[in-house]
Design an enzyme around this catalytic site. Structure first.
Site, PDB file in Angstrom:
ATOM      1  N   HIS A 152       0.844  -1.191   0.000  1.00  8.95           N
ATOM      2  CA  HIS A 152       0.000   0.000   0.000  1.00  8.95           C
ATOM      3  C   HIS A 152       0.884   1.246   0.000  1.00  8.95           C
ATOM      4  O   HIS A 152       2.029   1.215   0.464  1.00  8.95           O
ATOM      5  CB  HIS A 152      -0.904   0.018   1.227  1.00  8.95           C
ATOM      6  N   GLU A 179       0.982   3.932   1.785  1.00 16.79           N
ATOM      7  CA  GLU A 179       1.496   4.385   3.081  1.00 16.79           C
ATOM      8  C   GLU A 179       2.684   3.546   3.534  1.00 16.79           C
ATOM      9  O   GLU A 179       3.685   4.072   4.012  1.00 16.79           O
ATOM     10  CB  GLU A 179       0.400   4.301   4.164  1.00 16.79           C
ATOM     11  N   CYS A 184      -6.079   2.176   5.846  1.00 17.83           N
ATOM     12  CA  CYS A 184      -6.722   0.957   6.341  1.00 17.83           C
ATOM     13  C   CYS A 184      -6.067   0.590   7.685  1.00 17.83           C
ATOM     14  O   CYS A 184      -5.086   1.209   8.102  1.00 17.83           O
ATOM     15  CB  CYS A 184      -6.563  -0.178   5.327  1.00 17.83           C
ATOM     16  N   CYS A 237      -2.307  -0.309   7.375  1.00 18.76           N
ATOM     17  CA  CYS A 237      -1.457   0.867   7.209  1.00 18.76           C
ATOM     18  C   CYS A 237      -1.402   1.698   8.486  1.00 18.76           C
ATOM     19  O   CYS A 237      -0.341   2.196   8.861  1.00 18.76           O
ATOM     20  CB  CYS A 237      -1.944   1.708   6.037  1.00 18.76           C
TER      21      CYS A 237
END
Length: 146
Positions: free
Chosen positions: A55, A57, A85, A88
């Site tokens: 992801h 991040e 999420c 993350c």
């Protein structure tokens, strides 16, 4: 931080999200800023890397910790186009970021739904910076895929 500065950095995160969109990834982008400098930029690369943890991040934090040569980013801010999420948010928690700024909320998968208290007290968290632009990019992506 001034609204103008927040918007400037969020626009960089939106540029990263656009790169994700163009490569068929869910369009989320992130930048890490420290002492007024962008030290890391990333976008989702889950499909390209065949890695569910890739992801924006997480990739941005990894790049920032390597740049800073520290596992902690207390003097840094992360700008991300969509609310992180839970996975993350956990990574951001462990990185001890000074501040997390996101664009649009994520009602289905955002950390606030599952772990609203995940960030340390010292980490400032706020959302809504260029939220409409971030939301529009996500909606466009998923409309095109249906």
């Amino acid at each position: 931080m001034s609204q103008q500065e927040d918007e400037r950095y969020m626009r960089l995160a939106l540029e990263e999200a656009q790169l994700a969109y163009e490569s068929g990834e869910i369009p989320i982008g992130a930048v890490v800023v420290c002492d007024g400098r962008v030290i890391a930029r990333a976008h989702n690369e889950v499909e390209r890397l065949s890695d569910p943890t890739a992801h924006a991040e997480v990739l941005a934090v990894t790049a920032a910790t390597q740049y800073m040569r520290s596992k902690f980013l207390g003097d840094c801010r992360l700008y991300v186009t969509i609310e992180p999420c839970t996975m993350c948010a956990g990574a951001l928690h462990w990185a001890r970021l000074g501040e997390v700024i996101y664009g649009a909320s994520e009602e289905k998968f955002g950390y606030q739904r599952y772990a609203p208290e995940i960030f340390p007290r010292a980490t400032k968290v706020r959302g809504g910076v260029l939220a409409e632009e971030a939301r529009a990019l996500m909606q466009s992506f998923f409309r095109a895929r249906r």
